[in-house]
Design a protein around this motif. Structure first.
Motif, PDB file in Angstrom:
ATOM      1  N   ARG A 261      -2.000 -19.694  -0.663  1.00 34.76           N
ATOM      2  CA  ARG A 261      -0.754 -19.104  -0.183  1.00 34.76           C
ATOM      3  C   ARG A 261       0.153 -18.781  -1.357  1.00 34.76           C
ATOM      4  NH1 ARG A 261       1.572 -23.115   4.255  1.00 34.76           N
ATOM      5  NH2 ARG A 261       3.096 -21.441   4.406  1.00 34.76           N
ATOM      6  N   ALA A 262       0.807 -17.633  -1.273  1.00 35.28           N
ATOM      7  CA  ALA A 262       1.811 -17.297  -2.282  1.00 35.28           C
ATOM      8  C   ALA A 262       3.084 -18.069  -1.966  1.00 35.28           C
ATOM      9  CB  ALA A 262       2.094 -15.799  -2.269  1.00 35.28           C
ATOM     10  N   LYS A 263       3.977 -18.129  -2.936  1.00 37.53           N
ATOM     11  CA  LYS A 263       5.285 -18.724  -2.651  1.00 37.53           C
ATOM     12  C   LYS A 263       6.020 -17.855  -1.641  1.00 37.53           C
ATOM     13  CE  LYS A 263       6.082 -20.770  -7.167  1.00 37.53           C
ATOM     14  NZ  LYS A 263       6.864 -20.719  -8.399  1.00 37.53           N
ATOM     15  N   GLU A 264       6.882 -18.495  -0.861  1.00 38.71           N
ATOM     16  CA  GLU A 264       7.666 -17.727   0.103  1.00 38.71           C
ATOM     17  C   GLU A 264       8.467 -16.650  -0.631  1.00 38.71           C
ATOM     18  OE1 GLU A 264      10.438 -20.036   2.393  1.00 38.71           O
ATOM     19  OE2 GLU A 264      10.293 -18.672   4.089  1.00 38.71           O
ATOM     20  N   SER A 265       9.071 -17.020  -1.763  1.00 39.24           N
ATOM     21  CA  SER A 265       9.876 -16.036  -2.498  1.00 39.24           C
ATOM     22  C   SER A 265       8.996 -14.917  -3.040  1.00 39.24           C
ATOM     23  CB  SER A 265      10.630 -16.722  -3.630  1.00 39.24           C
ATOM     24  OG  SER A 265       9.725 -17.346  -4.503  1.00 39.24           O
ATOM     25  N   GLU A 266       7.754 -15.225  -3.400  1.00 43.52           N
ATOM     26  CA  GLU A 266       6.882 -14.175  -3.942  1.00 43.52           C
ATOM     27  C   GLU A 266       6.580 -13.111  -2.899  1.00 43.52           C
ATOM     28  OE1 GLU A 266       4.367 -16.715  -7.303  1.00 43.52           O
ATOM     29  OE2 GLU A 266       3.515 -16.423  -5.308  1.00 43.52           O
ATOM     30  N   VAL A 267       6.445 -13.529  -1.635  1.00 44.91           N
ATOM     31  CA  VAL A 267       6.171 -12.537  -0.599  1.00 44.91           C
ATOM     32  C   VAL A 267       7.383 -11.619  -0.435  1.00 44.91           C
ATOM     33  CG1 VAL A 267       5.481 -12.170   1.786  1.00 44.91           C
ATOM     34  CG2 VAL A 267       4.627 -14.148   0.549  1.00 44.91           C
ATOM     35  N   TYR A 268       8.586 -12.211  -0.445  1.00 44.63           N
ATOM     36  CA  TYR A 268       9.786 -11.369  -0.355  1.00 44.63           C
ATOM     37  C   TYR A 268       9.903 -10.457  -1.576  1.00 44.63           C
ATOM     38  CZ  TYR A 268      11.495 -13.668   3.846  1.00 44.63           C
ATOM     39  OH  TYR A 268      11.632 -14.108   5.138  1.00 44.63           O
ATOM     40  N   ASP A 269       9.556 -10.988  -2.760  1.00 47.96           N
ATOM     41  CA  ASP A 269       9.611 -10.148  -3.962  1.00 47.96           C
ATOM     42  C   ASP A 269       8.613  -8.996  -3.860  1.00 47.96           C
ATOM     43  OD1 ASP A 269      11.522 -11.811  -4.947  1.00 47.96           O
ATOM     44  OD2 ASP A 269      10.151 -12.972  -6.217  1.00 47.96           O
ATOM     45  N   PHE A 270       7.443  -9.292  -3.267  1.00 47.92           N
ATOM     46  CA  PHE A 270       6.425  -8.254  -3.094  1.00 47.92           C
ATOM     47  C   PHE A 270       6.973  -7.129  -2.227  1.00 47.92           C
ATOM     48  CE2 PHE A 270       3.012  -6.621  -0.324  1.00 47.92           C
ATOM     49  CZ  PHE A 270       2.181  -6.050  -1.279  1.00 47.92           C
ATOM     50  N   ILE A 271       7.657  -7.518  -1.119  1.00 44.35           N
ATOM     51  CA  ILE A 271       8.205  -6.506  -0.205  1.00 44.35           C
ATOM     52  C   ILE A 271       9.211  -5.627  -0.954  1.00 44.35           C
ATOM     53  CG2 ILE A 271       9.606  -6.177   1.874  1.00 44.35           C
ATOM     54  CD1 ILE A 271       8.367  -8.956   2.776  1.00 44.35           C
ATOM     55  N   ALA A 272      10.106  -6.271  -1.716  1.00 47.70           N
ATOM     56  CA  ALA A 272      11.120  -5.502  -2.457  1.00 47.70           C
ATOM     57  C   ALA A 272      10.461  -4.578  -3.470  1.00 47.70           C
ATOM     58  CB  ALA A 272      12.080  -6.460  -3.148  1.00 47.70           C
ATOM     59  N   ALA A 273       9.454  -5.092  -4.176  1.00 47.77           N
ATOM     60  CA  ALA A 273       8.807  -4.279  -5.206  1.00 47.77           C
ATOM     61  C   ALA A 273       8.075  -3.094  -4.587  1.00 47.77           C
ATOM     62  CB  ALA A 273       7.835  -5.147  -6.010  1.00 47.77           C
ATOM     63  N   GLU A 274       7.407  -3.319  -3.455  1.00 43.79           N
ATOM     64  CA  GLU A 274       6.692  -2.230  -2.789  1.00 43.79           C
ATOM     65  C   GLU A 274       7.667  -1.153  -2.341  1.00 43.79           C
ATOM     66  OE1 GLU A 274       3.312  -2.681  -3.639  1.00 43.79           O
ATOM     67  OE2 GLU A 274       2.891  -2.015  -1.601  1.00 43.79           O
ATOM     68  N   VAL A 275       8.782  -1.567  -1.747  1.00 44.42           N
ATOM     69  CA  VAL A 275       9.763  -0.586  -1.280  1.00 44.42           C
ATOM     70  C   VAL A 275      10.273   0.230  -2.458  1.00 44.42           C
ATOM     71  CG1 VAL A 275      12.062  -0.310  -0.288  1.00 44.42           C
ATOM     72  CG2 VAL A 275      10.424  -1.852   0.785  1.00 44.42           C
ATOM     73  N   ASP A 276      10.586  -0.450  -3.561  1.00 47.36           N
ATOM     74  CA  ASP A 276      11.086   0.281  -4.725  1.00 47.36           C
ATOM     75  C   ASP A 276      10.050   1.266  -5.244  1.00 47.36           C
ATOM     76  OD1 ASP A 276      13.439  -1.041  -4.553  1.00 47.36           O
ATOM     77  OD2 ASP A 276      12.931  -2.578  -6.026  1.00 47.36           O
ATOM     78  N   ALA A 277       8.780   0.871  -5.167  1.00 47.76           N
ATOM     79  CA  ALA A 277       7.732   1.727  -5.736  1.00 47.76           C
ATOM     80  C   ALA A 277       7.483   2.963  -4.880  1.00 47.76           C
ATOM     81  CB  ALA A 277       6.451   0.910  -5.879  1.00 47.76           C
ATOM     82  N   ILE A 278       7.668   2.852  -3.568  1.00 43.98           N
ATOM     83  CA  ILE A 278       7.229   3.954  -2.701  1.00 43.98           C
ATOM     84  C   ILE A 278       8.360   4.783  -2.136  1.00 43.98           C
ATOM     85  CG2 ILE A 278       5.103   2.811  -2.004  1.00 43.98           C
ATOM     86  CD1 ILE A 278       6.549   1.975   0.566  1.00 43.98           C
ATOM     87  N   LYS A 279       9.596   4.316  -2.221  1.00 41.77           N
ATOM     88  CA  LYS A 279      10.637   4.966  -1.418  1.00 41.77           C
ATOM     89  C   LYS A 279      10.837   6.426  -1.777  1.00 41.77           C
ATOM     90  CE  LYS A 279      14.499   3.515  -4.285  1.00 41.77           C
ATOM     91  NZ  LYS A 279      15.753   2.798  -4.403  1.00 41.77           N
ATOM     92  N   GLU A 280      10.641   6.793  -3.033  1.00 42.95           N
ATOM     93  CA  GLU A 280      10.904   8.186  -3.408  1.00 42.95           C
ATOM     94  C   GLU A 280       9.763   9.124  -3.037  1.00 42.95           C
ATOM     95  OE1 GLU A 280      13.741   9.064  -4.158  1.00 42.95           O
ATOM     96  OE2 GLU A 280      14.691   7.173  -4.752  1.00 42.95           O
ATOM     97  N   VAL A 281       8.582   8.590  -2.775  1.00 40.99           N
ATOM     98  CA  VAL A 281       7.456   9.479  -2.477  1.00 40.99           C
ATOM     99  C   VAL A 281       7.032   9.428  -1.016  1.00 40.99           C
ATOM    100  CG1 VAL A 281       6.559   9.442  -4.819  1.00 40.99           C
ATOM    101  CG2 VAL A 281       5.794   7.706  -3.218  1.00 40.99           C
ATOM    102  N   LEU A 282       7.829   8.756  -0.177  1.00 41.10           N
ATOM    103  CA  LEU A 282       7.406   8.578   1.202  1.00 41.10           C
ATOM    104  C   LEU A 282       7.430   9.872   2.016  1.00 41.10           C
ATOM    105  CD1 LEU A 282       8.679   5.166   2.517  1.00 41.10           C
ATOM    106  CD2 LEU A 282       6.508   6.203   3.076  1.00 41.10           C
ATOM    107  N   GLY A 283       8.322  10.783   1.678  1.00 45.37           N
ATOM    108  CA  GLY A 283       8.394  12.002   2.483  1.00 45.37           C
ATOM    109  C   GLY A 283       8.908  11.720   3.880  1.00 45.37           C
ATOM    110  N   ASN A 284       8.432  12.491   4.858  1.00 44.20           N
ATOM    111  CA  ASN A 284       8.803  12.326   6.263  1.00 44.20           C
ATOM    112  C   ASN A 284      10.309  12.359   6.474  1.00 44.20           C
ATOM    113  OD1 ASN A 284       6.115  11.945   6.943  1.00 44.20           O
ATOM    114  ND2 ASN A 284       6.253   9.731   6.729  1.00 44.20           N
ATOM    115  N   ALA A 285      11.018  13.083   5.660  1.00 45.29           N
ATOM    116  CA  ALA A 285      12.478  13.085   5.782  1.00 45.29           C
ATOM    117  C   ALA A 285      12.876  13.473   7.202  1.00 45.29           C
ATOM    118  CB  ALA A 285      13.088  14.052   4.779  1.00 45.29           C
ATOM    119  N   GLY A 286      13.821  12.734   7.758  1.00 39.55           N
ATOM    120  CA  GLY A 286      14.319  13.053   9.095  1.00 39.55           C
ATOM    121  C   GLY A 286      13.495  12.484  10.216  1.00 39.55           C
ATOM    122  N   SER A 287      12.310  11.933   9.919  1.00 40.08           N
ATOM    123  CA  SER A 287      11.488  11.382  10.990  1.00 40.08           C
ATOM    124  C   SER A 287      11.993  10.015  11.382  1.00 40.08           C
ATOM    125  CB  SER A 287      10.031  11.279  10.536  1.00 40.08           C
ATOM    126  OG  SER A 287       9.280  10.628  11.531  1.00 40.08           O
TER     127      SER A 287
END
Lengths: 628, 226
Positions: free
Chosen positions: A184-210
């Protein structure tokens, strides 16, 4: 001659056969799509994504799906399990009013099949998607990673730290599986993973307005919520008399990290509020109707960020059939299953900002307060009460919802009231006037409200949508701007930015019918109450109480604790001839809901769900959560 | 003839059913494991059905636990097959120091064992009595047994039946641990008897100690108040 004829026929036949056989073994299958076909065709990829979106789990929802292994959890019935409401439908589910304690396996989720499917898709799109454009490939991958991050959030808020699997795990037939057994990862590591993923993908997600597929702001909404959870877990776990932690950090986030998580939550929320195309829904001048439309109305709704949509006539659900108020139901069965509690009704404040407890007894508790109309006791309440709940004296689908439990007849011999309640609905008393309303409440009839209230939120306002033949297509809101305001407000308050927090909270309150800047000071209790009333029945209450480490205090299992019990409010018409101040008026009786049996009981061991024994058996590196 | 047949057919069918049932069914477990959870030979007062012990048996394909609930007077019992079991005190489950060492239990016929635990605190010399007709006074000493956890609160519970605890009660008064400056001095809790009990000819009362970070509390035995 005849023989020659036969021979030539045979030769022709052979010729035909051999020519047929030529590509026999090299044909493309007609019923199976190959990886190359799937991963190069945007339509196929979108179809696959639809499946992944459909499998996002939720504790409650609008349909009735319960397949935890796969992650298809989406059960509206669970709305009756907490303190927002109770079960008043068919009595075979009265167990929801009798939860002597939440099981340690409640809210269990271990849907690594879903994560594997996403990981597989991510790898295949890279491997096979050769003729996809680079942007399309990037966008689909980002969308998949968003769904994976969202799922890890759903896992971590239930189980604590879970193994972070981001690639396919493939068995090599060596007889040794230890490389597949991740700890198991640390609880904080899972939250950090979520934040890092969002930062990495938010500009290329597209689907604007959906609103049904993830775009930049959907990802930020996930980050806003997840970081707020992480921050409050860090802060409030640390404030417990004995924090719930494990030596490896699988559960428990160090209190020192709280501030940085709150900052991330605030930043993500502000990016949505200031940069996004969203506005609070204010299309209806009636504040109560407006709040109802903010959640349910699809047309021209700029508030919702991410929804699970339904569409008549094919993609539909039974929520309205099962939960519409009894008196206005359109089918001959169903109705009234989940009904709101008086506890929730009283948490809606009065418009002057005073405590929302209903005024039903005189100050010295010697007599009832007499109201001319059955709705008067709810006057000047937060308009969100109207938008969420059908209470006595209101209407739905332009039909009055008749809610009256019975009559109180003055007995001068006894110097007290005799309470008369009808054995059926819609009955009249001997004076020819109403005895029991067509919508109850009633103490024992099933499919009639037991609390005196009905749900308005999520009930379809359109004609015939509560019938089995038509059904409803109201959508389920995963994220909306109202929540983002609350996230921003809470994070800002926890960071000491009270002024900023006030602007967000006041904006929401203004929409709910309060005046401009109705609050000038804030407490965390006030923010918590705002969340409770704004987000009622939207799958927040349980998780909020968990992350504030309040659940074991609020739902402590004691029947003498009013927060752990579900209360009902029964309106009665007074019959007291000769007393003009009282005769014909309405009084209200508050009681524990008659069908409610056992107080809500949340134990310390419920903060993190017990991991299934089969998971522990298969992977010795997984360790149990505390208290199990 | 017909009459004889119709009389006998149900009897025959019943006989067939009885025999059929018996034929390929397992024997039910015939042995009992019983005992109590003790500290210094005294049974520990608990919440009814709150604390669980686990029994595990090695050597079978389906390796799952047998949960054993402990009654409020600290006793427990389970119907089992004869054999060797491991009894586990679940970590963080009872109001005592975690001890995950399993206890080897060999069940053969009716077996009685004591499960020793090390509580954080114990209730000593609990005396609960009416003070006048509407008030109740409880006095007891807190015995600190183990270090490492703080005292969170002490509580007096009242209820109609002898099953009285944090979940089953008609009223309670709690004193915060922070308000108890010296735990060596006996604690007194006063309570106004709730209206639902004032008319009763008797009721039960019990005191408990809550340790911070432990879900379950440790209780005195219930006292009948008349």
């Amino acid at each position: 001659m005849k023989r020659n004829y036969i021979y030539s026929l045979m030769v022709t036949g052979l010729f035909l056969l051999t020519s047929c056989m030529k590509d026999w073994l090299d044909r493309e299958p007609r019923t199976i799509l190959s990886d190359e076909q799937v991963w190069n065709d945007p339509k196929q990829i979108v179809a696959l994504l639809a499946n992944f979106y459909d499998r996002i789990p939720a504790e409650s929802g609008l349909t009735d799906i319960n397949d935890g292994a796969d992650g298809r959890l989406f059960q509206w019935r669970n709305m009756a399990n907490y303190d927002e409401g109770m079960w008043s439908g068919q009595s075979n589910e009265d167990g929801r009013n009798n939860i002597t304690s939440y099981g340690f396996n409640s809210w269990y989720l271990w849907n690594y099949t879903y994560i594997r499917d996403i990981n597989l898709a991510l790898e295949n799109i890279e491997k096979y998607g050769v003729s996809l454009s680079a942007t399309a490939k990037q966008q689909y991958s980002a969308e998949l990673r968003f769904l994976r991050a969202l799922n890890y959030f759903n896992l971590v808020k239930r189980m604590g730290g879970v193994p972070l699997v981001t690639t396919q795990l493939i068995y090599d037939y060596s007889g040794n599986v230890s490389n597949l057994q991740l700890p198991r990862a640390k609880e904080s590591e899972v939250y950090d993973f979520i934040a890092a993923e969002v930062d990495a993908i938010k500009e290329v997600l597209g689907n604007a307005g959906s609103t049904t597929r993830a775009n930049k702001y959907t990802a930020l909404a996930l980050k806003s919520r997840a970081m707020l959870y992480a921050g409050s877990l860090a802060k409030y776990n640390g404030l417990m008399a004995a924090p719930i932690t494990m030596p490896g950090g699988e559960v428990g986030i160090p209190a020192a990290l709280a501030e940085s998580y709150y900052q991330k939550a605030l930043a993500a929320s502000k990016e949505i509020i200031n940069g996004g195309p969203y506005t609070l829904y204010k299309n209806n001048p009636d504040a109560g109707e407006n709040f109802y439309e903010a959640v349910t109305k699809k047309a021209n709704n700029k508030e919702v960020i991410f929804v699970k949509d339904f569409l008549l006539p094919t993609r539909k659900h039974w929520f309205s059939y099962d939960n519409i108020a009894r008196g206005v139901r359109e089918d001959n069965l169903g109705s009234s299953s989940v009904v709101p509690s008086l506890n929730l009704v009283e948490s809606f404040e009065y418009k002057d900002g005073s405590n929302g407890a209903l005024k039903i007894r005189t100050a010295d508790n010697s007599d009832f307060i007499y109201y001319d109309n059955v709705s008067d006791v709810f006057a000047n309440k937060d308009a969100r009460l109207y938008g969420t709940i059908i209470y006595p004296g209101t209407s739905f689908k332009s039909l009055a919802v008749s809610i009256q439990a019975g009559v109180m007849v003055w007995n001068s011999g006894r110097n007290a009231y005799d309470v008369v309640e009808g054995s059926d609905l819609g009955t009249t008393y001997s004076d020819g006037k109403l005895l029991t309303g067509t919508s109850g409440p009633h103490r024992s009839i099933q499919e009639v409200s037991n609390t005196g209230f009905y749900l308005r939120k999520y009930i379809d306002p359109n004609d015939k949508t509560s019938t089995r033949g038509v059904q409803s297509d109201v959508w389920w809101v995963w994220f909306r701007l109202g929540e983002i305001y609350l996230n921003a407000g809470e994070a800002a308050f926890e960071l000491g930015l009270t002024g900023e927090a006030l602007t967000y909270i006041n904006a929401l309150r203004e929409r709910a019918g309060f005046g401009m800047n109705s609050l000038t000071s804030l407490t965390i209790a006030r923010i918590r109450n705002e969340r409770r009333v704004e987000l009622a029945f939207e799958d927040h209450r349980l998780w909020d109480l968990k992350r504030w480490r309040l659940a074991d205090k609020v739902w402590n299992g004691s029947s003498s604790n009013p927060d752990a019990m579900i209360y009902a409010l029964y309106p009665y018409r007074v019959i007291r001839p000769g007393d003009a101040n009282r005769d014909g008026k309405y009084v209200f009786v508050k009681m524990v809901a008659p069908r409610f049996r056992a107080p809500r009981f949340f134990q310390l061991g419920n903060y993190y769900t017990a991991i299934d024994q089969s998971v522990l058996n298969n992977n010795p590196k997984i360790i149990k959560n505390p208290f199990h | 003839m017909n009459r004889i047949l119709s009389l006998h057919i149900p009897a025959l069918l019943l006989l067939a059913l009885v025999i059929g049932c018996k034929k390929d069914n397992y024997e039910k477990p015939s042995s009992t494991l019983s005992g109590k959870v003790v500290y210094e030979k005294d049974a520990i007062g608990l919440r009814s059905n709150g604390v669980q012990l686990e029994l595990w048996q090695k050597g079978f394909e389906l390796f799952t636990k047998i949960p054993v609930y402990v009654a409020q007077d600290g006793t427990f019992s389970a119907s089992l097959f004869d054999g060797a079991y491991k009894l586990v005190r679940l970590p963080g489950n009872g109001p005592w120091v975690n001890n995950t060492d399993s206890i080897d239990v060999t069940v053969s016929g009716n077996t009685v064992i004591d499960v020793p635990v090390q509580p954080y605190f114990v209730v000593r010399n609990a005396a609960i009595s009416k003070a006048g007709s509407t008030a109740l006074t409880a006095t007891f000493s807190i015995g600190k047994v183990s270090d490492g956890r703080a005292l969170e609160s002490v509580t007096l519970f009242v209820g109609k039946t002898s099953i009285v605890d944090a979940v089953n009660n008609l009223g309670s008064v709690a004193v915060n641990g922070a308000d108890i400056t010296d735990i060596t001095v006996p604690v007194t809790i006063n309570m106004n008897i709730p209206g639902s009990l004032t008319g009763q000819s008797f009721f039960y009362a019990r005191v408990s100690i809550k340790t911070a970070g432990v879900a379950e509390q440790i209780y005195s035995q219930p006292v009948k108040i008349e």
